[in-house]
Design an enzyme around this catalytic site. Structure first.
Site, PDB file in Angstrom:
ATOM      1  N   SER A  12     -21.196  36.217  -4.013  1.00  0.00           N
ATOM      2  CA  SER A  12     -21.392  35.175  -4.269  1.00  0.00           C
ATOM      3  C   SER A  12     -22.794  34.014  -4.455  1.00  0.00           C
ATOM      4  O   SER A  12     -23.849  34.865  -3.948  1.00  0.00           O
ATOM      5  CB  SER A  12     -21.160  34.062  -3.217  1.00  0.00           C
ATOM      6  N   HIS A  36     -18.152  34.886  -7.998  1.00  0.00           N
ATOM      7  CA  HIS A  36     -18.453  34.043  -7.705  1.00  0.00           C
ATOM      8  C   HIS A  36     -19.086  32.623  -7.150  1.00  0.00           C
ATOM      9  O   HIS A  36     -20.390  33.102  -6.691  1.00  0.00           O
ATOM     10  CB  HIS A  36     -18.282  34.370  -5.662  1.00  0.00           C
ATOM     11  N   ASP A  38     -20.344  29.665  -6.527  1.00  0.00           N
ATOM     12  CA  ASP A  38     -20.504  27.886  -5.098  1.00  0.00           C
ATOM     13  C   ASP A  38     -20.641  26.678  -5.731  1.00  0.00           C
ATOM     14  O   ASP A  38     -22.009  26.929  -5.784  1.00  0.00           O
ATOM     15  CB  ASP A  38     -21.341  28.339  -4.367  1.00  0.00           C
ATOM     16  N   MET A  40     -22.027  22.692  -4.884  1.00  0.00           N
ATOM     17  CA  MET A  40     -21.739  21.816  -3.844  1.00  0.00           C
ATOM     18  C   MET A  40     -22.236  20.558  -4.666  1.00  0.00           C
ATOM     19  O   MET A  40     -23.487  20.408  -5.012  1.00  0.00           O
ATOM     20  CB  MET A  40     -22.554  22.183  -3.058  1.00  0.00           C
ATOM     21  N   HIS A  69     -16.428  28.114  -6.604  1.00  0.00           N
ATOM     22  CA  HIS A  69     -15.612  27.106  -5.728  1.00  0.00           C
ATOM     23  C   HIS A  69     -15.904  25.978  -5.136  1.00  0.00           C
ATOM     24  O   HIS A  69     -16.798  25.817  -4.845  1.00  0.00           O
ATOM     25  CB  HIS A  69     -16.283  28.247  -4.593  1.00  0.00           C
ATOM     26  N   MET A  71     -17.063  23.156  -3.375  1.00  0.00           N
ATOM     27  CA  MET A  71     -17.220  22.436  -2.570  1.00  0.00           C
ATOM     28  C   MET A  71     -17.665  20.575  -2.585  1.00  0.00           C
ATOM     29  O   MET A  71     -18.633  20.005  -2.807  1.00  0.00           O
ATOM     30  CB  MET A  71     -17.965  22.769  -1.857  1.00  0.00           C
ATOM     31  N   MET A 140     -12.288  29.691   4.378  1.00  0.00           N
ATOM     32  CA  MET A 140     -13.344  29.005   5.101  1.00  0.00           C
ATOM     33  C   MET A 140     -13.882  29.928   5.971  1.00  0.00           C
ATOM     34  O   MET A 140     -13.402  29.795   7.369  1.00  0.00           O
ATOM     35  CB  MET A 140     -13.793  28.497   4.479  1.00  0.00           C
ATOM     36  N   ASP A 178     -14.080  33.873   2.738  1.00  0.00           N
ATOM     37  CA  ASP A 178     -15.895  33.650   2.076  1.00  0.00           C
ATOM     38  C   ASP A 178     -16.052  32.786   3.213  1.00  0.00           C
ATOM     39  O   ASP A 178     -15.507  32.176   4.446  1.00  0.00           O
ATOM     40  CB  ASP A 178     -15.846  31.968   1.237  1.00  0.00           C
ATOM     41  N   GLY A 180     -20.006  35.486   5.851  1.00  0.00           N
ATOM     42  CA  GLY A 180     -20.056  36.161   6.608  1.00  0.00           C
ATOM     43  C   GLY A 180     -19.237  37.268   6.251  1.00  0.00           C
ATOM     44  O   GLY A 180     -19.135  38.436   7.412  1.00  0.00           O
ATOM     45  N   GLY A 200     -22.395  37.094   0.164  1.00  0.00           N
ATOM     46  CA  GLY A 200     -23.833  36.576  -0.620  1.00  0.00           C
ATOM     47  C   GLY A 200     -25.081  36.944  -0.421  1.00  0.00           C
ATOM     48  O   GLY A 200     -25.249  37.884  -0.646  1.00  0.00           O
TER      49      GLY A 200
HETATM   50  C1  DX5 Z   1     -21.081  28.321   1.320  1.00  0.00           C
HETATM   51  C2  DX5 Z   1     -19.774  29.049   0.558  1.00  0.00           C
HETATM   52  C3  DX5 Z   1     -20.371  30.723   0.368  1.00  0.00           C
HETATM   53  C4  DX5 Z   1     -21.631  31.816   0.462  1.00  0.00           C
HETATM   54  C5  DX5 Z   1     -21.200  32.576   1.397  1.00  0.00           C
HETATM   55  O1  DX5 Z   1     -20.079  27.692   2.334  1.00  0.00           O
HETATM   56  O2  DX5 Z   1     -18.967  29.132   0.095  1.00  0.00           O
HETATM   57  O3  DX5 Z   1     -20.073  31.636  -0.951  1.00  0.00           O
HETATM   58  O4  DX5 Z   1     -21.919  31.666  -0.233  1.00  0.00           O
HETATM   59  O5  DX5 Z   1     -22.326  33.317   1.414  1.00  0.00           O
HETATM   60  P1  DX5 Z   1     -22.586  34.606   2.916  1.00  0.00           P
HETATM   61  O6  DX5 Z   1     -21.937  35.832   2.170  1.00  0.00           O
HETATM   62  O7  DX5 Z   1     -24.218  34.838   3.101  1.00  0.00           O
HETATM   63  O8  DX5 Z   1     -22.075  33.765   4.357  1.00  0.00           O
HETATM   64 ZN    ZN Z   2     -17.812  30.027  -1.806  1.00  0.00          ZN
END
Ligand code: DX5
Ligand code: ZN
Length: 222
Positions: A12, A36, A38, A40, A69, A71, A140, A178, A180, A200
């Protein structure tokens, strides 16, 4: 083909250096199956990231399929833009789509692989009527909006439920997780049945992202 062969590492870019995206992606690409991305909007989630123009640049910078993805609120307004920018996989949030079935059909009509993302509070059962329309489900395992959050273990049960539903109904959607994802949480996710692992901060926050990607990829395919 065994189910294991469908496992993919999906870095990510949220935790990468946005001024050096091409180089960051190049470092982890040899160990990855998807990139990936993101998106937002500051409404559906509190954070703001990027849109179709950056996706179009990434498309020119890498051969990895782009896994976008969304959001964002009202994602239907932007499906064509992401298709033209080069998205291969596109996930929308269940919570943002009152006409989810129609949205998924439109994603496929635009030539992308449709997926639905579920917030931690949204049950797997909310997808019962659309599972057959999906190429993947994105579980998630943090609340969306930010990288570097702590993994929510209840996501494991959702992965197990999805795997059971897939088997019971003879479907073939992939299960993406996705939030942690790290060397610590990966073993339990793989055991539960996750196929696509988004990472990420575990990658781009590491001293050597390429080495960490190699390590995680080894765990996926080992
Ligand atoms: C959070 C994103 C993830 C994020 C995950 O809303 O959708 O893709 O990058 O980040 P880590 O892997 O650090 O939890
Ligand atoms: Zn994501």
């Amino acid at each position: 083909m065994s189910r294991d062969s469908g496992r993919l590492l999906a870095p990510s870019i949220l935790s990468a250096d946005f001024a050096a995206l091409a180089a960051s992606v190049r470092a982890v690409a040899p160990y990855s199956g998807l990139l990936h991305v993101d998106v937002m909007d500051g409404h559906f989630v509190p954070n703001i990231t990027l849109g179709p123009p950056v996706v179009a640049c990434l498309k020119r910078a890498t051969d990895l399929p782009l896994d976008c993805h969304l959001m964002i609120e009202s994602p239907d307004r932007y499906l064509g833009d992401f298709a033209r920018a080069g998205a291969a996989c596109l996930s929308v949030h269940q919570e943002a789509c009152p006409h989810l079935h129609r949205t998924l059909q439109r994603i496929r009509e635009e030539g992308m692989r449709p997926g639905v993302a579920l917030n931690p509070a949204t049950p797997v059962a909310s997808l019962d009527e659309v599972l057959g329309e999906l190429d993947f489900v994105l579980v998630m395992s943090v609340n969306p909006g930010f990288g570097g959050q702590r993994f929510i273990p209840a996501a494991l049960e959702k992965v197990r439920r999805l795997r059971a539903a897939r088997e019971a109904r003879g479907l073939s959607f992939a299960i993406e997780v996705d939030g942690g994802v790290s060397a610590e949480t990966l073993p339990s996710l793989l055991e539960a049945g996750a196929d696509w692992l988004v990472a990420g901060s575990a990658l781009f926050g590491a001293a050597d992202p390429a080495a960490e990607a190699a390590r995680l990829s080894g765990m996926l395919h080992g």
